[in-house]
Enzyme design. Structure first.
Site, short mmCIF file in Angstrom:
data_model
loop_
_atom_site.label_atom_id
_atom_site.label_comp_id
_atom_site.label_asym_id
_atom_site.label_seq_id
_atom_site.Cartn_x
_atom_site.Cartn_y
_atom_site.Cartn_z
N ASP A 177 -7.90 29.13 3.72
CA ASP A 177 -7.57 28.48 2.46
C ASP A 177 -6.05 28.47 2.24
O ASP A 177 -5.44 27.42 2.03
CB ASP A 177 -8.27 29.21 1.30
CG ASP A 177 -8.05 28.52 -0.03
OD1 ASP A 177 -7.53 27.38 -0.04
OD2 ASP A 177 -8.39 29.10 -1.07
N SER A 178 -5.43 29.65 2.33
CA SER A 178 -4.00 29.75 2.00
C SER A 178 -3.13 28.79 2.82
O SER A 178 -2.17 28.22 2.30
CB SER A 178 -3.51 31.19 2.21
OG SER A 178 -4.16 32.04 1.31
N GLY B 207 -5.01 35.62 0.92
CA GLY B 207 -3.70 35.27 0.38
C GLY B 207 -2.62 35.18 1.45
O GLY B 207 -2.90 35.20 2.65
N GLU C 110 -21.53 40.30 3.01
CA GLU C 110 -20.30 41.00 3.43
C GLU C 110 -20.48 42.51 3.36
O GLU C 110 -21.03 43.05 2.41
CB GLU C 110 -19.11 40.57 2.55
CG GLU C 110 -17.81 41.27 2.95
CD GLU C 110 -16.54 40.65 2.31
OE1 GLU C 110 -16.53 39.43 2.08
OE2 GLU C 110 -15.59 41.41 2.06
N SER D 229 -5.87 33.01 7.24
CA SER D 229 -4.71 32.12 7.32
C SER D 229 -3.62 32.80 8.14
O SER D 229 -3.47 34.03 8.11
CB SER D 229 -4.19 31.79 5.92
OG SER D 229 -4.98 30.76 5.35
N ASP E 160 -21.28 37.94 -2.15
CA ASP E 160 -20.29 38.97 -1.82
C ASP E 160 -20.50 40.15 -2.76
O ASP E 160 -19.94 40.20 -3.86
CB ASP E 160 -18.88 38.40 -1.95
CG ASP E 160 -17.82 39.45 -1.63
OD1 ASP E 160 -18.20 40.61 -1.35
OD2 ASP E 160 -16.63 39.11 -1.67
N HIS F 143 -13.07 36.43 6.98
CA HIS F 143 -12.36 35.90 5.81
C HIS F 143 -10.86 36.16 6.00
O HIS F 143 -10.44 36.82 6.94
CB HIS F 143 -12.85 36.60 4.54
CG HIS F 143 -14.17 36.07 4.08
ND1 HIS F 143 -14.32 35.36 2.91
CD2 HIS F 143 -15.40 36.14 4.64
CE1 HIS F 143 -15.58 35.01 2.78
NE2 HIS F 143 -16.27 35.47 3.81
N ASP G 169 -18.40 30.00 -1.47
CA ASP G 169 -17.54 31.07 -0.99
C ASP G 169 -17.49 32.19 -2.04
O ASP G 169 -17.23 31.92 -3.22
CB ASP G 169 -16.13 30.46 -0.78
CG ASP G 169 -15.19 31.39 -0.04
OD1 ASP G 169 -15.65 32.24 0.73
OD2 ASP G 169 -13.96 31.24 -0.23
N ASN H 173 -12.47 31.65 7.95
CA ASN H 173 -12.15 31.10 6.62
C ASN H 173 -10.66 30.88 6.45
O ASN H 173 -9.86 31.82 6.63
CB ASN H 173 -12.59 32.08 5.54
CG ASN H 173 -14.09 32.09 5.33
OD1 ASN H 173 -14.84 31.57 6.15
ND2 ASN H 173 -14.51 32.67 4.22
P1 13P Z 1 -6.94 33.02 3.37
O1 13P Z 1 -6.38 33.39 2.02
O2 13P Z 1 -6.36 33.87 4.44
O3 13P Z 1 -6.78 31.57 3.66
O4 13P Z 1 -8.52 33.34 3.33
C1 13P Z 1 -9.42 32.42 2.74
C2 13P Z 1 -10.78 33.00 2.60
O5 13P Z 1 -11.15 34.02 3.13
C3 13P Z 1 -11.71 32.24 1.74
O6 13P Z 1 -12.93 32.91 1.56
O1 G3H Z 2 -11.13 33.87 -0.75
C1 G3H Z 2 -10.86 33.12 -1.67
C2 G3H Z 2 -10.42 31.72 -1.45
O2 G3H Z 2 -9.10 31.67 -0.98
C3 G3H Z 2 -10.62 30.92 -2.69
O3 G3H Z 2 -9.65 31.20 -3.63
O4 G3H Z 2 -10.92 31.90 -5.61
O5 G3H Z 2 -8.58 31.03 -5.84
O6 G3H Z 2 -10.45 29.49 -5.25
P1 G3H Z 2 -9.92 30.89 -5.20
ZN ZN Z 3 -12.75 35.06 1.55
#
Ligand code: 13P
Ligand code: G3H
Ligand code: ZN
Length: 311
Positions: free
Chosen positions: A258-259, A181, A134, A216, A104, A213, A82, A256
């Site tokens: 993560d948050s 985020g 991207e 969340s 990226d 991306h 990523d 994507n």
């Molecule tokens: P979020 O912070 O919205 O979860 O996005 C995660 C992401 O794009 C990881 O590449």
């Molecule tokens: O887009 C980024 C992801 O949320 C990963 O976050 O770089 O803190 O691991 P990180």
């Molecule tokens: Zn991302």
């Protein structure tokens, strides 16, 4: 089944009007929570590793965790880098067993983005690995790179054909209003995504997989749970899930997240310690945290991505 690339997954997702979840992994409990949910729902899944995750957990540990998940579940799993920010990082992941990498270079000029992406594509394709690129800039924070709202910019649809043709990339992340985020929109503003840009990109790149991306949705119950147990998160707002579902019906094949996993994990652990202040066994609080990740991913697969039963 070995760890796979996204090629087949994206082709089916595009035709089927659904998306594959790309979830960030940093440790064993996160890998287990995600893949247990995907296995129960027979969903294909992408496990993605950021530069920061790789620095935290170590390349070999992450590879072995993903191989273990594949062996346990028999699922088609993609192991993806990523936000790769250099040729060297992408090369190291290609050489080290990843099946997909993102370069990226979206903060660079159009020509520099093309040149770096092309270089990664040539190396990756020679080794059977696919590449996400991207165009356009998301606001938010990823690793050390922070992009302010003023510096973010939507993808220009008139650029995409030239970019994809000249780079040879396999999928394209675009900026249509999502951001990284938990603080995606200013409190009081209405979340909006530029579906007109997505559709114009899709019109110019028929059948080509698009990536979102920053997807969340920041469920308020987790923010409230964090704040009810000693946290201090100010007005966190995410992307409404019905918008993501709509994007998945259109050209978006990878979403994507993560948050939301971080929120689920942190809310559960905070709650656990409030209720069990004398505990100090990591298994005691990581077990419910892993279950919370599993529940979150199951919800995303069924209600947002629509990829249940597609493995
Ligand atoms: P979020 O912070 O919205 O979860 O996005 C995660 C992401 O794009 C990881 O590449
Ligand atoms: O887009 C980024 C992801 O949320 C990963 O976050 O770089 O803190 O691991 P990180
Ligand atoms: Zn991302």
């Amino acid at each position: 089944m070995p760890i796979v690339t996204t090629t087949e997954m994206f082709r089916k997702a595009y035709e089927g009007g659904y998306a594959i979840g790309a979830f960030n992994v940093n440790n064993m409990e996160i890998v287990q929570g995600i893949t247990e949910a995907a296995a129960e729902l027979k969903a294909p899944v992408i496990l993605q590793v950021s530069k920061g995750a790789r620095a935290y957990a170590n390349h070999t540990y992450l590879i072995k965790l993903v191989e273990a998940a594949e062996a346990e579940t028999g699922l088609p799993i993609v192991l993806h880098l990523d936000h790769g920010d250099s040729f060297e990082l992408c090369k190291s992941c290609v050489d080290g067993g990843f099946t997909s990498v993102m370069i990226d270079a979206s903060s660079k000029s159009f020509e520099d983005n093309i040149a770096l992406t092309r270089k990664v594509v040539e190396y990756a394709h020679d080794h059977g690995v696919v590449v996400e690129a991207e165009l356009g800039t998301l606001a938010g924070v990823e690793d050390e790179v922070s992009v302010s709202d003023e510096d973010s910019s939507y993808t220009r649809p008139e650029d995409v054909e030239e970019f994809v043709t000249r780079t040879g990339c396999d999928s394209l992340a675009i900026a249509i209003g999502t951001s990284h985020g938990a603080y995606k929109f200013k409190p009081g503003t209405k979340p909006q995504l530029r579906f007109d840009i997505l559709d114009e990109v899709a019109r110019r790149l028929p059948g080509f997989p698009i990536v979102l991306h920053g997807s969340s949705s920041v469920p308020q119950e987790f923010v409230e749970a964090i704040n009810a147990h000693g946290g201090k998160m100010p007005g966190a707002i995410g992307i409404p899930e019905e918008m993501l579902r709509e994007a998945a019906r259109r050209a978006v094949c990878k979403i994507n997240i993560d948050s939301d996993l971080r929120l689920a994990m942190t809310a559960t652990i905070r709650e656990y310690f409030d209720e069990h202040p004398a505990d100090f066994d990591p298994r005691a609080y990581l077990k419910p945290a892993r279950a919370a990740i599993k529940a979150m991913v199951a919800h995303k697969i069924k209600d947002v991505l629509g990829c249940d039963g597609k493995a």
